[in-house]
Design an enzyme around this catalytic site. Structure first.
Site, PDB file in Angstrom:
ATOM      1  N   GLY B 240       8.259  -2.733  -5.621  1.00  0.00           N
ATOM      2  CA  GLY B 240       7.982  -2.985  -4.223  1.00  0.00           C
ATOM      3  C   GLY B 240       9.156  -2.124  -4.482  1.00  0.00           C
ATOM      4  O   GLY B 240       9.739  -0.690  -4.433  1.00  0.00           O
ATOM      5  N   VAL B 265      -3.606  -3.910  -5.824  1.00  0.00           N
ATOM      6  CA  VAL B 265      -2.061  -4.900  -6.048  1.00  0.00           C
ATOM      7  C   VAL B 265      -1.263  -2.930  -6.380  1.00  0.00           C
ATOM      8  O   VAL B 265      -0.561  -1.912  -6.756  1.00  0.00           O
ATOM      9  CB  VAL B 265      -1.688  -5.051  -7.781  1.00  0.00           C
ATOM     10  CG1 VAL B 265      -0.500  -6.613  -7.829  1.00  0.00           C
ATOM     11  CG2 VAL B 265      -3.639  -6.072  -8.018  1.00  0.00           C
ATOM     12  N   LEU B 266       0.395  -4.377  -5.552  1.00  0.00           N
ATOM     13  CA  LEU B 266       1.538  -3.123  -5.145  1.00  0.00           C
ATOM     14  C   LEU B 266       1.493  -2.756  -7.022  1.00  0.00           C
ATOM     15  O   LEU B 266       2.399  -3.089  -7.433  1.00  0.00           O
ATOM     16  CB  LEU B 266       2.313  -3.221  -3.850  1.00  0.00           C
ATOM     17  CG  LEU B 266       3.629  -2.961  -3.942  1.00  0.00           C
ATOM     18  CD1 LEU B 266       3.629  -1.585  -3.313  1.00  0.00           C
ATOM     19  CD2 LEU B 266       5.078  -4.326  -3.232  1.00  0.00           C
ATOM     20  N   ASP B 267       1.946  -1.227  -6.643  1.00  0.00           N
ATOM     21  CA  ASP B 267       3.147  -0.736  -7.613  1.00  0.00           C
ATOM     22  C   ASP B 267       2.014  -1.040  -9.495  1.00  0.00           C
ATOM     23  O   ASP B 267       3.262  -0.829  -9.839  1.00  0.00           O
ATOM     24  CB  ASP B 267       4.643  -0.615  -7.764  1.00  0.00           C
ATOM     25  CG  ASP B 267       4.648  -0.102  -6.842  1.00  0.00           C
ATOM     26  OD1 ASP B 267       4.317   0.663  -6.108  1.00  0.00           O
ATOM     27  OD2 ASP B 267       6.031  -1.103  -6.521  1.00  0.00           O
ATOM     28  N   ALA B 268       0.555  -1.505  -8.891  1.00  0.00           N
ATOM     29  CA  ALA B 268      -0.058  -1.918 -10.733  1.00  0.00           C
ATOM     30  C   ALA B 268      -1.007  -0.741 -10.801  1.00  0.00           C
ATOM     31  O   ALA B 268      -1.338  -1.500 -12.221  1.00  0.00           O
ATOM     32  CB  ALA B 268      -0.147  -3.195 -10.363  1.00  0.00           C
TER      33      ALA B 268
END
Lengths: 323, 323, 323, 323
Positions: B240, B265-268
């Site tokens: 994030g 999925v954010l930063d995943a």
């Protein structure tokens, strides 16, 4: 909790490094009168104001002490002061008891949060207990460095919640040097904390060398001194159990180990040291674990040595200064 | 989402590295008849079975191709097969179109999930668009390497949601080389994804060089090709916003950067490369950020080069093979 | 001298890693008929030509062997070929003796300079002798890893030219496991090479774990097999005696260790592995030496493991391929 | 030669870092009366005796200056003293001229070999000339960091012995910022040293950013100030020409870069910083060179920044203290 509490207590202990003794022999005596110079270490943490360094260094110089290294850190915006000094001194001109008094006066003058002095050649070594579970690579590494004079502590006992049987290699190593090994099996509701407290009450700090058991807040409070843990993951990633497995499943390209102080929150205490190593898609969980073990050993021993040399101080809520 | 989708498509692009051209001059021609050997790269991913390497290498040898490097990876328990080969070949004996057909037959035979071949000297370069927000250190670094022939791509456009004004250094750099720069201001509900899609529809992959905006699942699906992001933190830690600030507040002793594929999925998304650098208590948030910038540049460019050289393949749910 | 001579001999040795046994249990059997799959390793080095990979992989596939990893390296301009493969196979379908014959035929076909196959689960372990002088940190580290099943060799003997006395810690460690320790004092004109040869004639390779004595060309020729040395400096800097002192006096900011093959020229044989660590003006000669010791241990054990896993091959005059 | 001569001169200049300005805004004013605190840096090198730290810190405190960081180093057996302090002060209470006088008195009192004070916000920036030959990656990197306010110097000129033609990218970059570029072709007997001296006489130090020409002892003496060089090899290995080629031929597994002061002996001056990167058998000479370039840029800029922040001091014959 008062992290690093033990550092405040001004009454202890010598022998920062076995080898520093030898190296001190060659320190030139710069002001005449004696050949028996000793080597002191002083750390200090207080609210910041103008003139602290001047007072500390004047105190040392007025007794004929000669500063060899000094390190001062005043973080921005925080109005706090940290310093660590090493100095040589003539115990005939500055007796050990008077040194304690002199630094105690300074700690009063500046409302110090921490003030510790050690003279490794004459103060007692730090006493530690080492707690382990099944994995003993960190314990064996500590034992070997200790046995070689490279770890400046006295190991008073080893406590384990894993049954090794009496013939385990590590138990025989310890026996040969008269270090007691206690097997205290734990279970969900049974942390054996009272018995552990009893075994470690006379130590200066505890080392969790892969001890897979979380201490209660009561234990931390009762023990009241510092506890150093090695976590086989790169905190704050991979807290809790099986960090190697967590890292493996996350597909990371770097694995790590973290040595840190134990606080009431699992794997969240102030970080002292971190180390990493590269992994690739060819690594499996077993090679993650094996690569991690070498990191853990190095990372734990570095933290312990830094701590014994009075290099580690608490900073803000959850950080450390490592001089 | 079909990560690395673009790698499946067998129709593209040349010039893995400007310098590989030069180095190819010195490749000895091992089987007579011609001096115009070309350099091919083939990657393959399929269910594992006995004999895949034999078939692939026989296909190359039967056309007079000479394998220079080969890398095979069959993970334990997974029953999947990955390989990457580099080989020289005589285009007179193995025309480019027939090479595509030959490898296509093999991909059918083994039900391949991926099969890509590239001949950098004659295939078109990969086309990319670079998306940035305020920080332009990664963009400038990419530009400079590209301008020196060290980045084997064509930059078709740069898109930013941050207003630089027409006189910004980076805009003039781009102008000089005829690379269009689009300013598309974004806001909470207004991600400008339709316009972006329109601008990037003919690219081979996207590079988010510090683009502070999360794409919707619809965008990812519509674009349908790979997107490489640089995150200024050591994922999975510090996902994030403001990862440097998160790291600073966590009191870490190592900071890092992570290049990875973008997923919903954010930063995943799957990690391609990670790098770290040491920090101490003397570092403040600004020095965390500055140290991080050098890591980000190196980490992003390494991922892009590996990707263009067909070294990066998806592995399990969220991992990568990086040959 | 014929470096890596021993690798040519096709007759030996099992147990690349104790743990690989366990991990093999989980290998899925991909083609039916049996559950007793074994794990083979094959390395190959020959003049380059078209089709080598095809022939090697076809040989394995034709016996039902399934390639798990393959690595091919054909350096530019050199017209030589290197490969290393790992594969599973059913010994009922491919008996160990026939495997030797099959690969022997291929080595004839391609005029191979090297061709070695090992099946760690059933071949005998490599036998080594370890030679040491005064410093025993590398020996103790090797012993400890060996004792933990992490070093895939049999230590047949330890030979030292330094008098430890019968009560030395390391001697007791060796005794407990029945490893003979020979004290052979050396002097300028008296290298005891005939006696050493006699003690090591049945080993597969030698490990110089800080043995401060240069072997004669005659010794190297008579022994005829590989010798791995650890040098406590970053070769080619700081050859010869007291490399830590040389580095200290040169004012370097990085110190290193190098594991390499022994050749007739002092500290000039092919390098297998190198590692470094940072030093500052605060480090003195003693801390150089201590930091170096940790590097030496890691660097030596990595070289030995790579060698036993058939990853190390000679390359050009004085280089190595390390797959 | 008097290395680091320039540091003795007490008359100069500001702006250690553009960003330090901003960070100073947040420094709390600890003793009333004004909001315009400035940030000073003082380095000191003299024969060791008891009480130096006390006198230095008392000098600062007596003027209301508040020490933020201090670093003292007294090497064993050498009887020399080094220190570096950073402090905030109120220029109304401690005018810049009086600060110079105060520290000058201390330098007389302790027979200092070096004593330099800088107040980056008000002193002039260091002026440098950058010398380059054909390779311009270091120059472009310096330019870019300078242009971003990350390099605390004024570049007065760039001098090259390589003909780029007027349209070279780097020349246009320099032109845009009004930095003159001088092309002075050199040859065996014609080093153009008189002309160079004329161009650089008003600089504070010189940066050789891959300048492939050895200066004469006369030049070094006439210039009389420090010269920082970047060498693309891990000194003391690989001195002289083509260090990447030397490293490649030596079969090393780690390559490096070294920034150091120039002395009369080629590539033998005191080392300031060293960095390494891993290479394998797959790297060829070109990839050695390319990997080296990234190291060179980082290693050179780190040395320049450390120098400008007064962190680098000469130590013994050929070493440095880098605070």
């Amino acid at each position: 909790m008062n992290l690093l509490w033990r550092l405040v207590s001004p009454k202890f202990g010598p022998q920062v490094c076995k080898y520093s003794k030898r190296s001190l022999k060659s320190v030139k005596f710069p002001f005449g009168s004696s050949n028996s110079l000793l080597h002191g270490i002083h750390v200090f943490h207080c609210p910041d104001e103008v003139g602290i360094v001047a007072k500390l260094s004047d105190c040392i110089a007025s007794r004929g002490g000669n500063i060899l290294t000094a390190d001062v850190f005043v973080p921005q915006d925080n109005n706090v002061f940290y310093s660590r000094s090493e100095f040589t001194f003539d115990p005939a001109r500055w007796p050990r008891g008077e040194m304690d008094e002199d630094f105690f006066k300074l700690s009063k003058m500046f409302n110090a949060m921490k003030s510790v002095v050690r003279v490794p050649e004459i103060d007692p070594k730090y006493k530690i207990a080492v707690l382990v579970s099944k994995q003993d690579h960190c314990l064996v590494d500590l034992w070997h460095r200790w046995q070689n004079g490279r770890l400046p502590v006295d190991i008073t006992s080893v406590i384990s919640n894993h049954d090794r049987g009496p013939d385990a290699h590590v138990i025989r190593l310890l026996e040969r040097h008269g270090i007691p090994y206690y097997y205290l099996p734990t279970s969900m509701g049974k942390k054996r904390e009272v018995e552990i407290l009893d075994l470690v009450h006379d130590t200066d700090f505890l080392v969790l060398a892969r001890y897979m058991q979380v201490f209660s807040a009561e234990f931390l409070k009762s023990y009241g001194k510092d506890i150093i843990n090695i976590h086989h993951g790169l905190l704050p990633s991979f807290k809790g159990g099986s960090p190697s497995k967590q890292a493996f499943e996350a597909g990371v390209k770097l694995i790590g180990a973290t040595s840190h102080f134990v606080s009431e929150v699992l794997d969240a205490g102030p970080i002292i040291e971190q180390m990493v190593e590269r992994v690739t898609h060819r690594d499996n969980l077993q090679s993650f674990i094996q690569k991690s073990e070498d990191l853990e050993k190095q990372c734990l021993v570095k933290a312990i040595k830094s701590y014994c040399e009075l290099r580690v101080l608490p900073y803000e809520k959850d950080k450390t200064v490592v001089f």
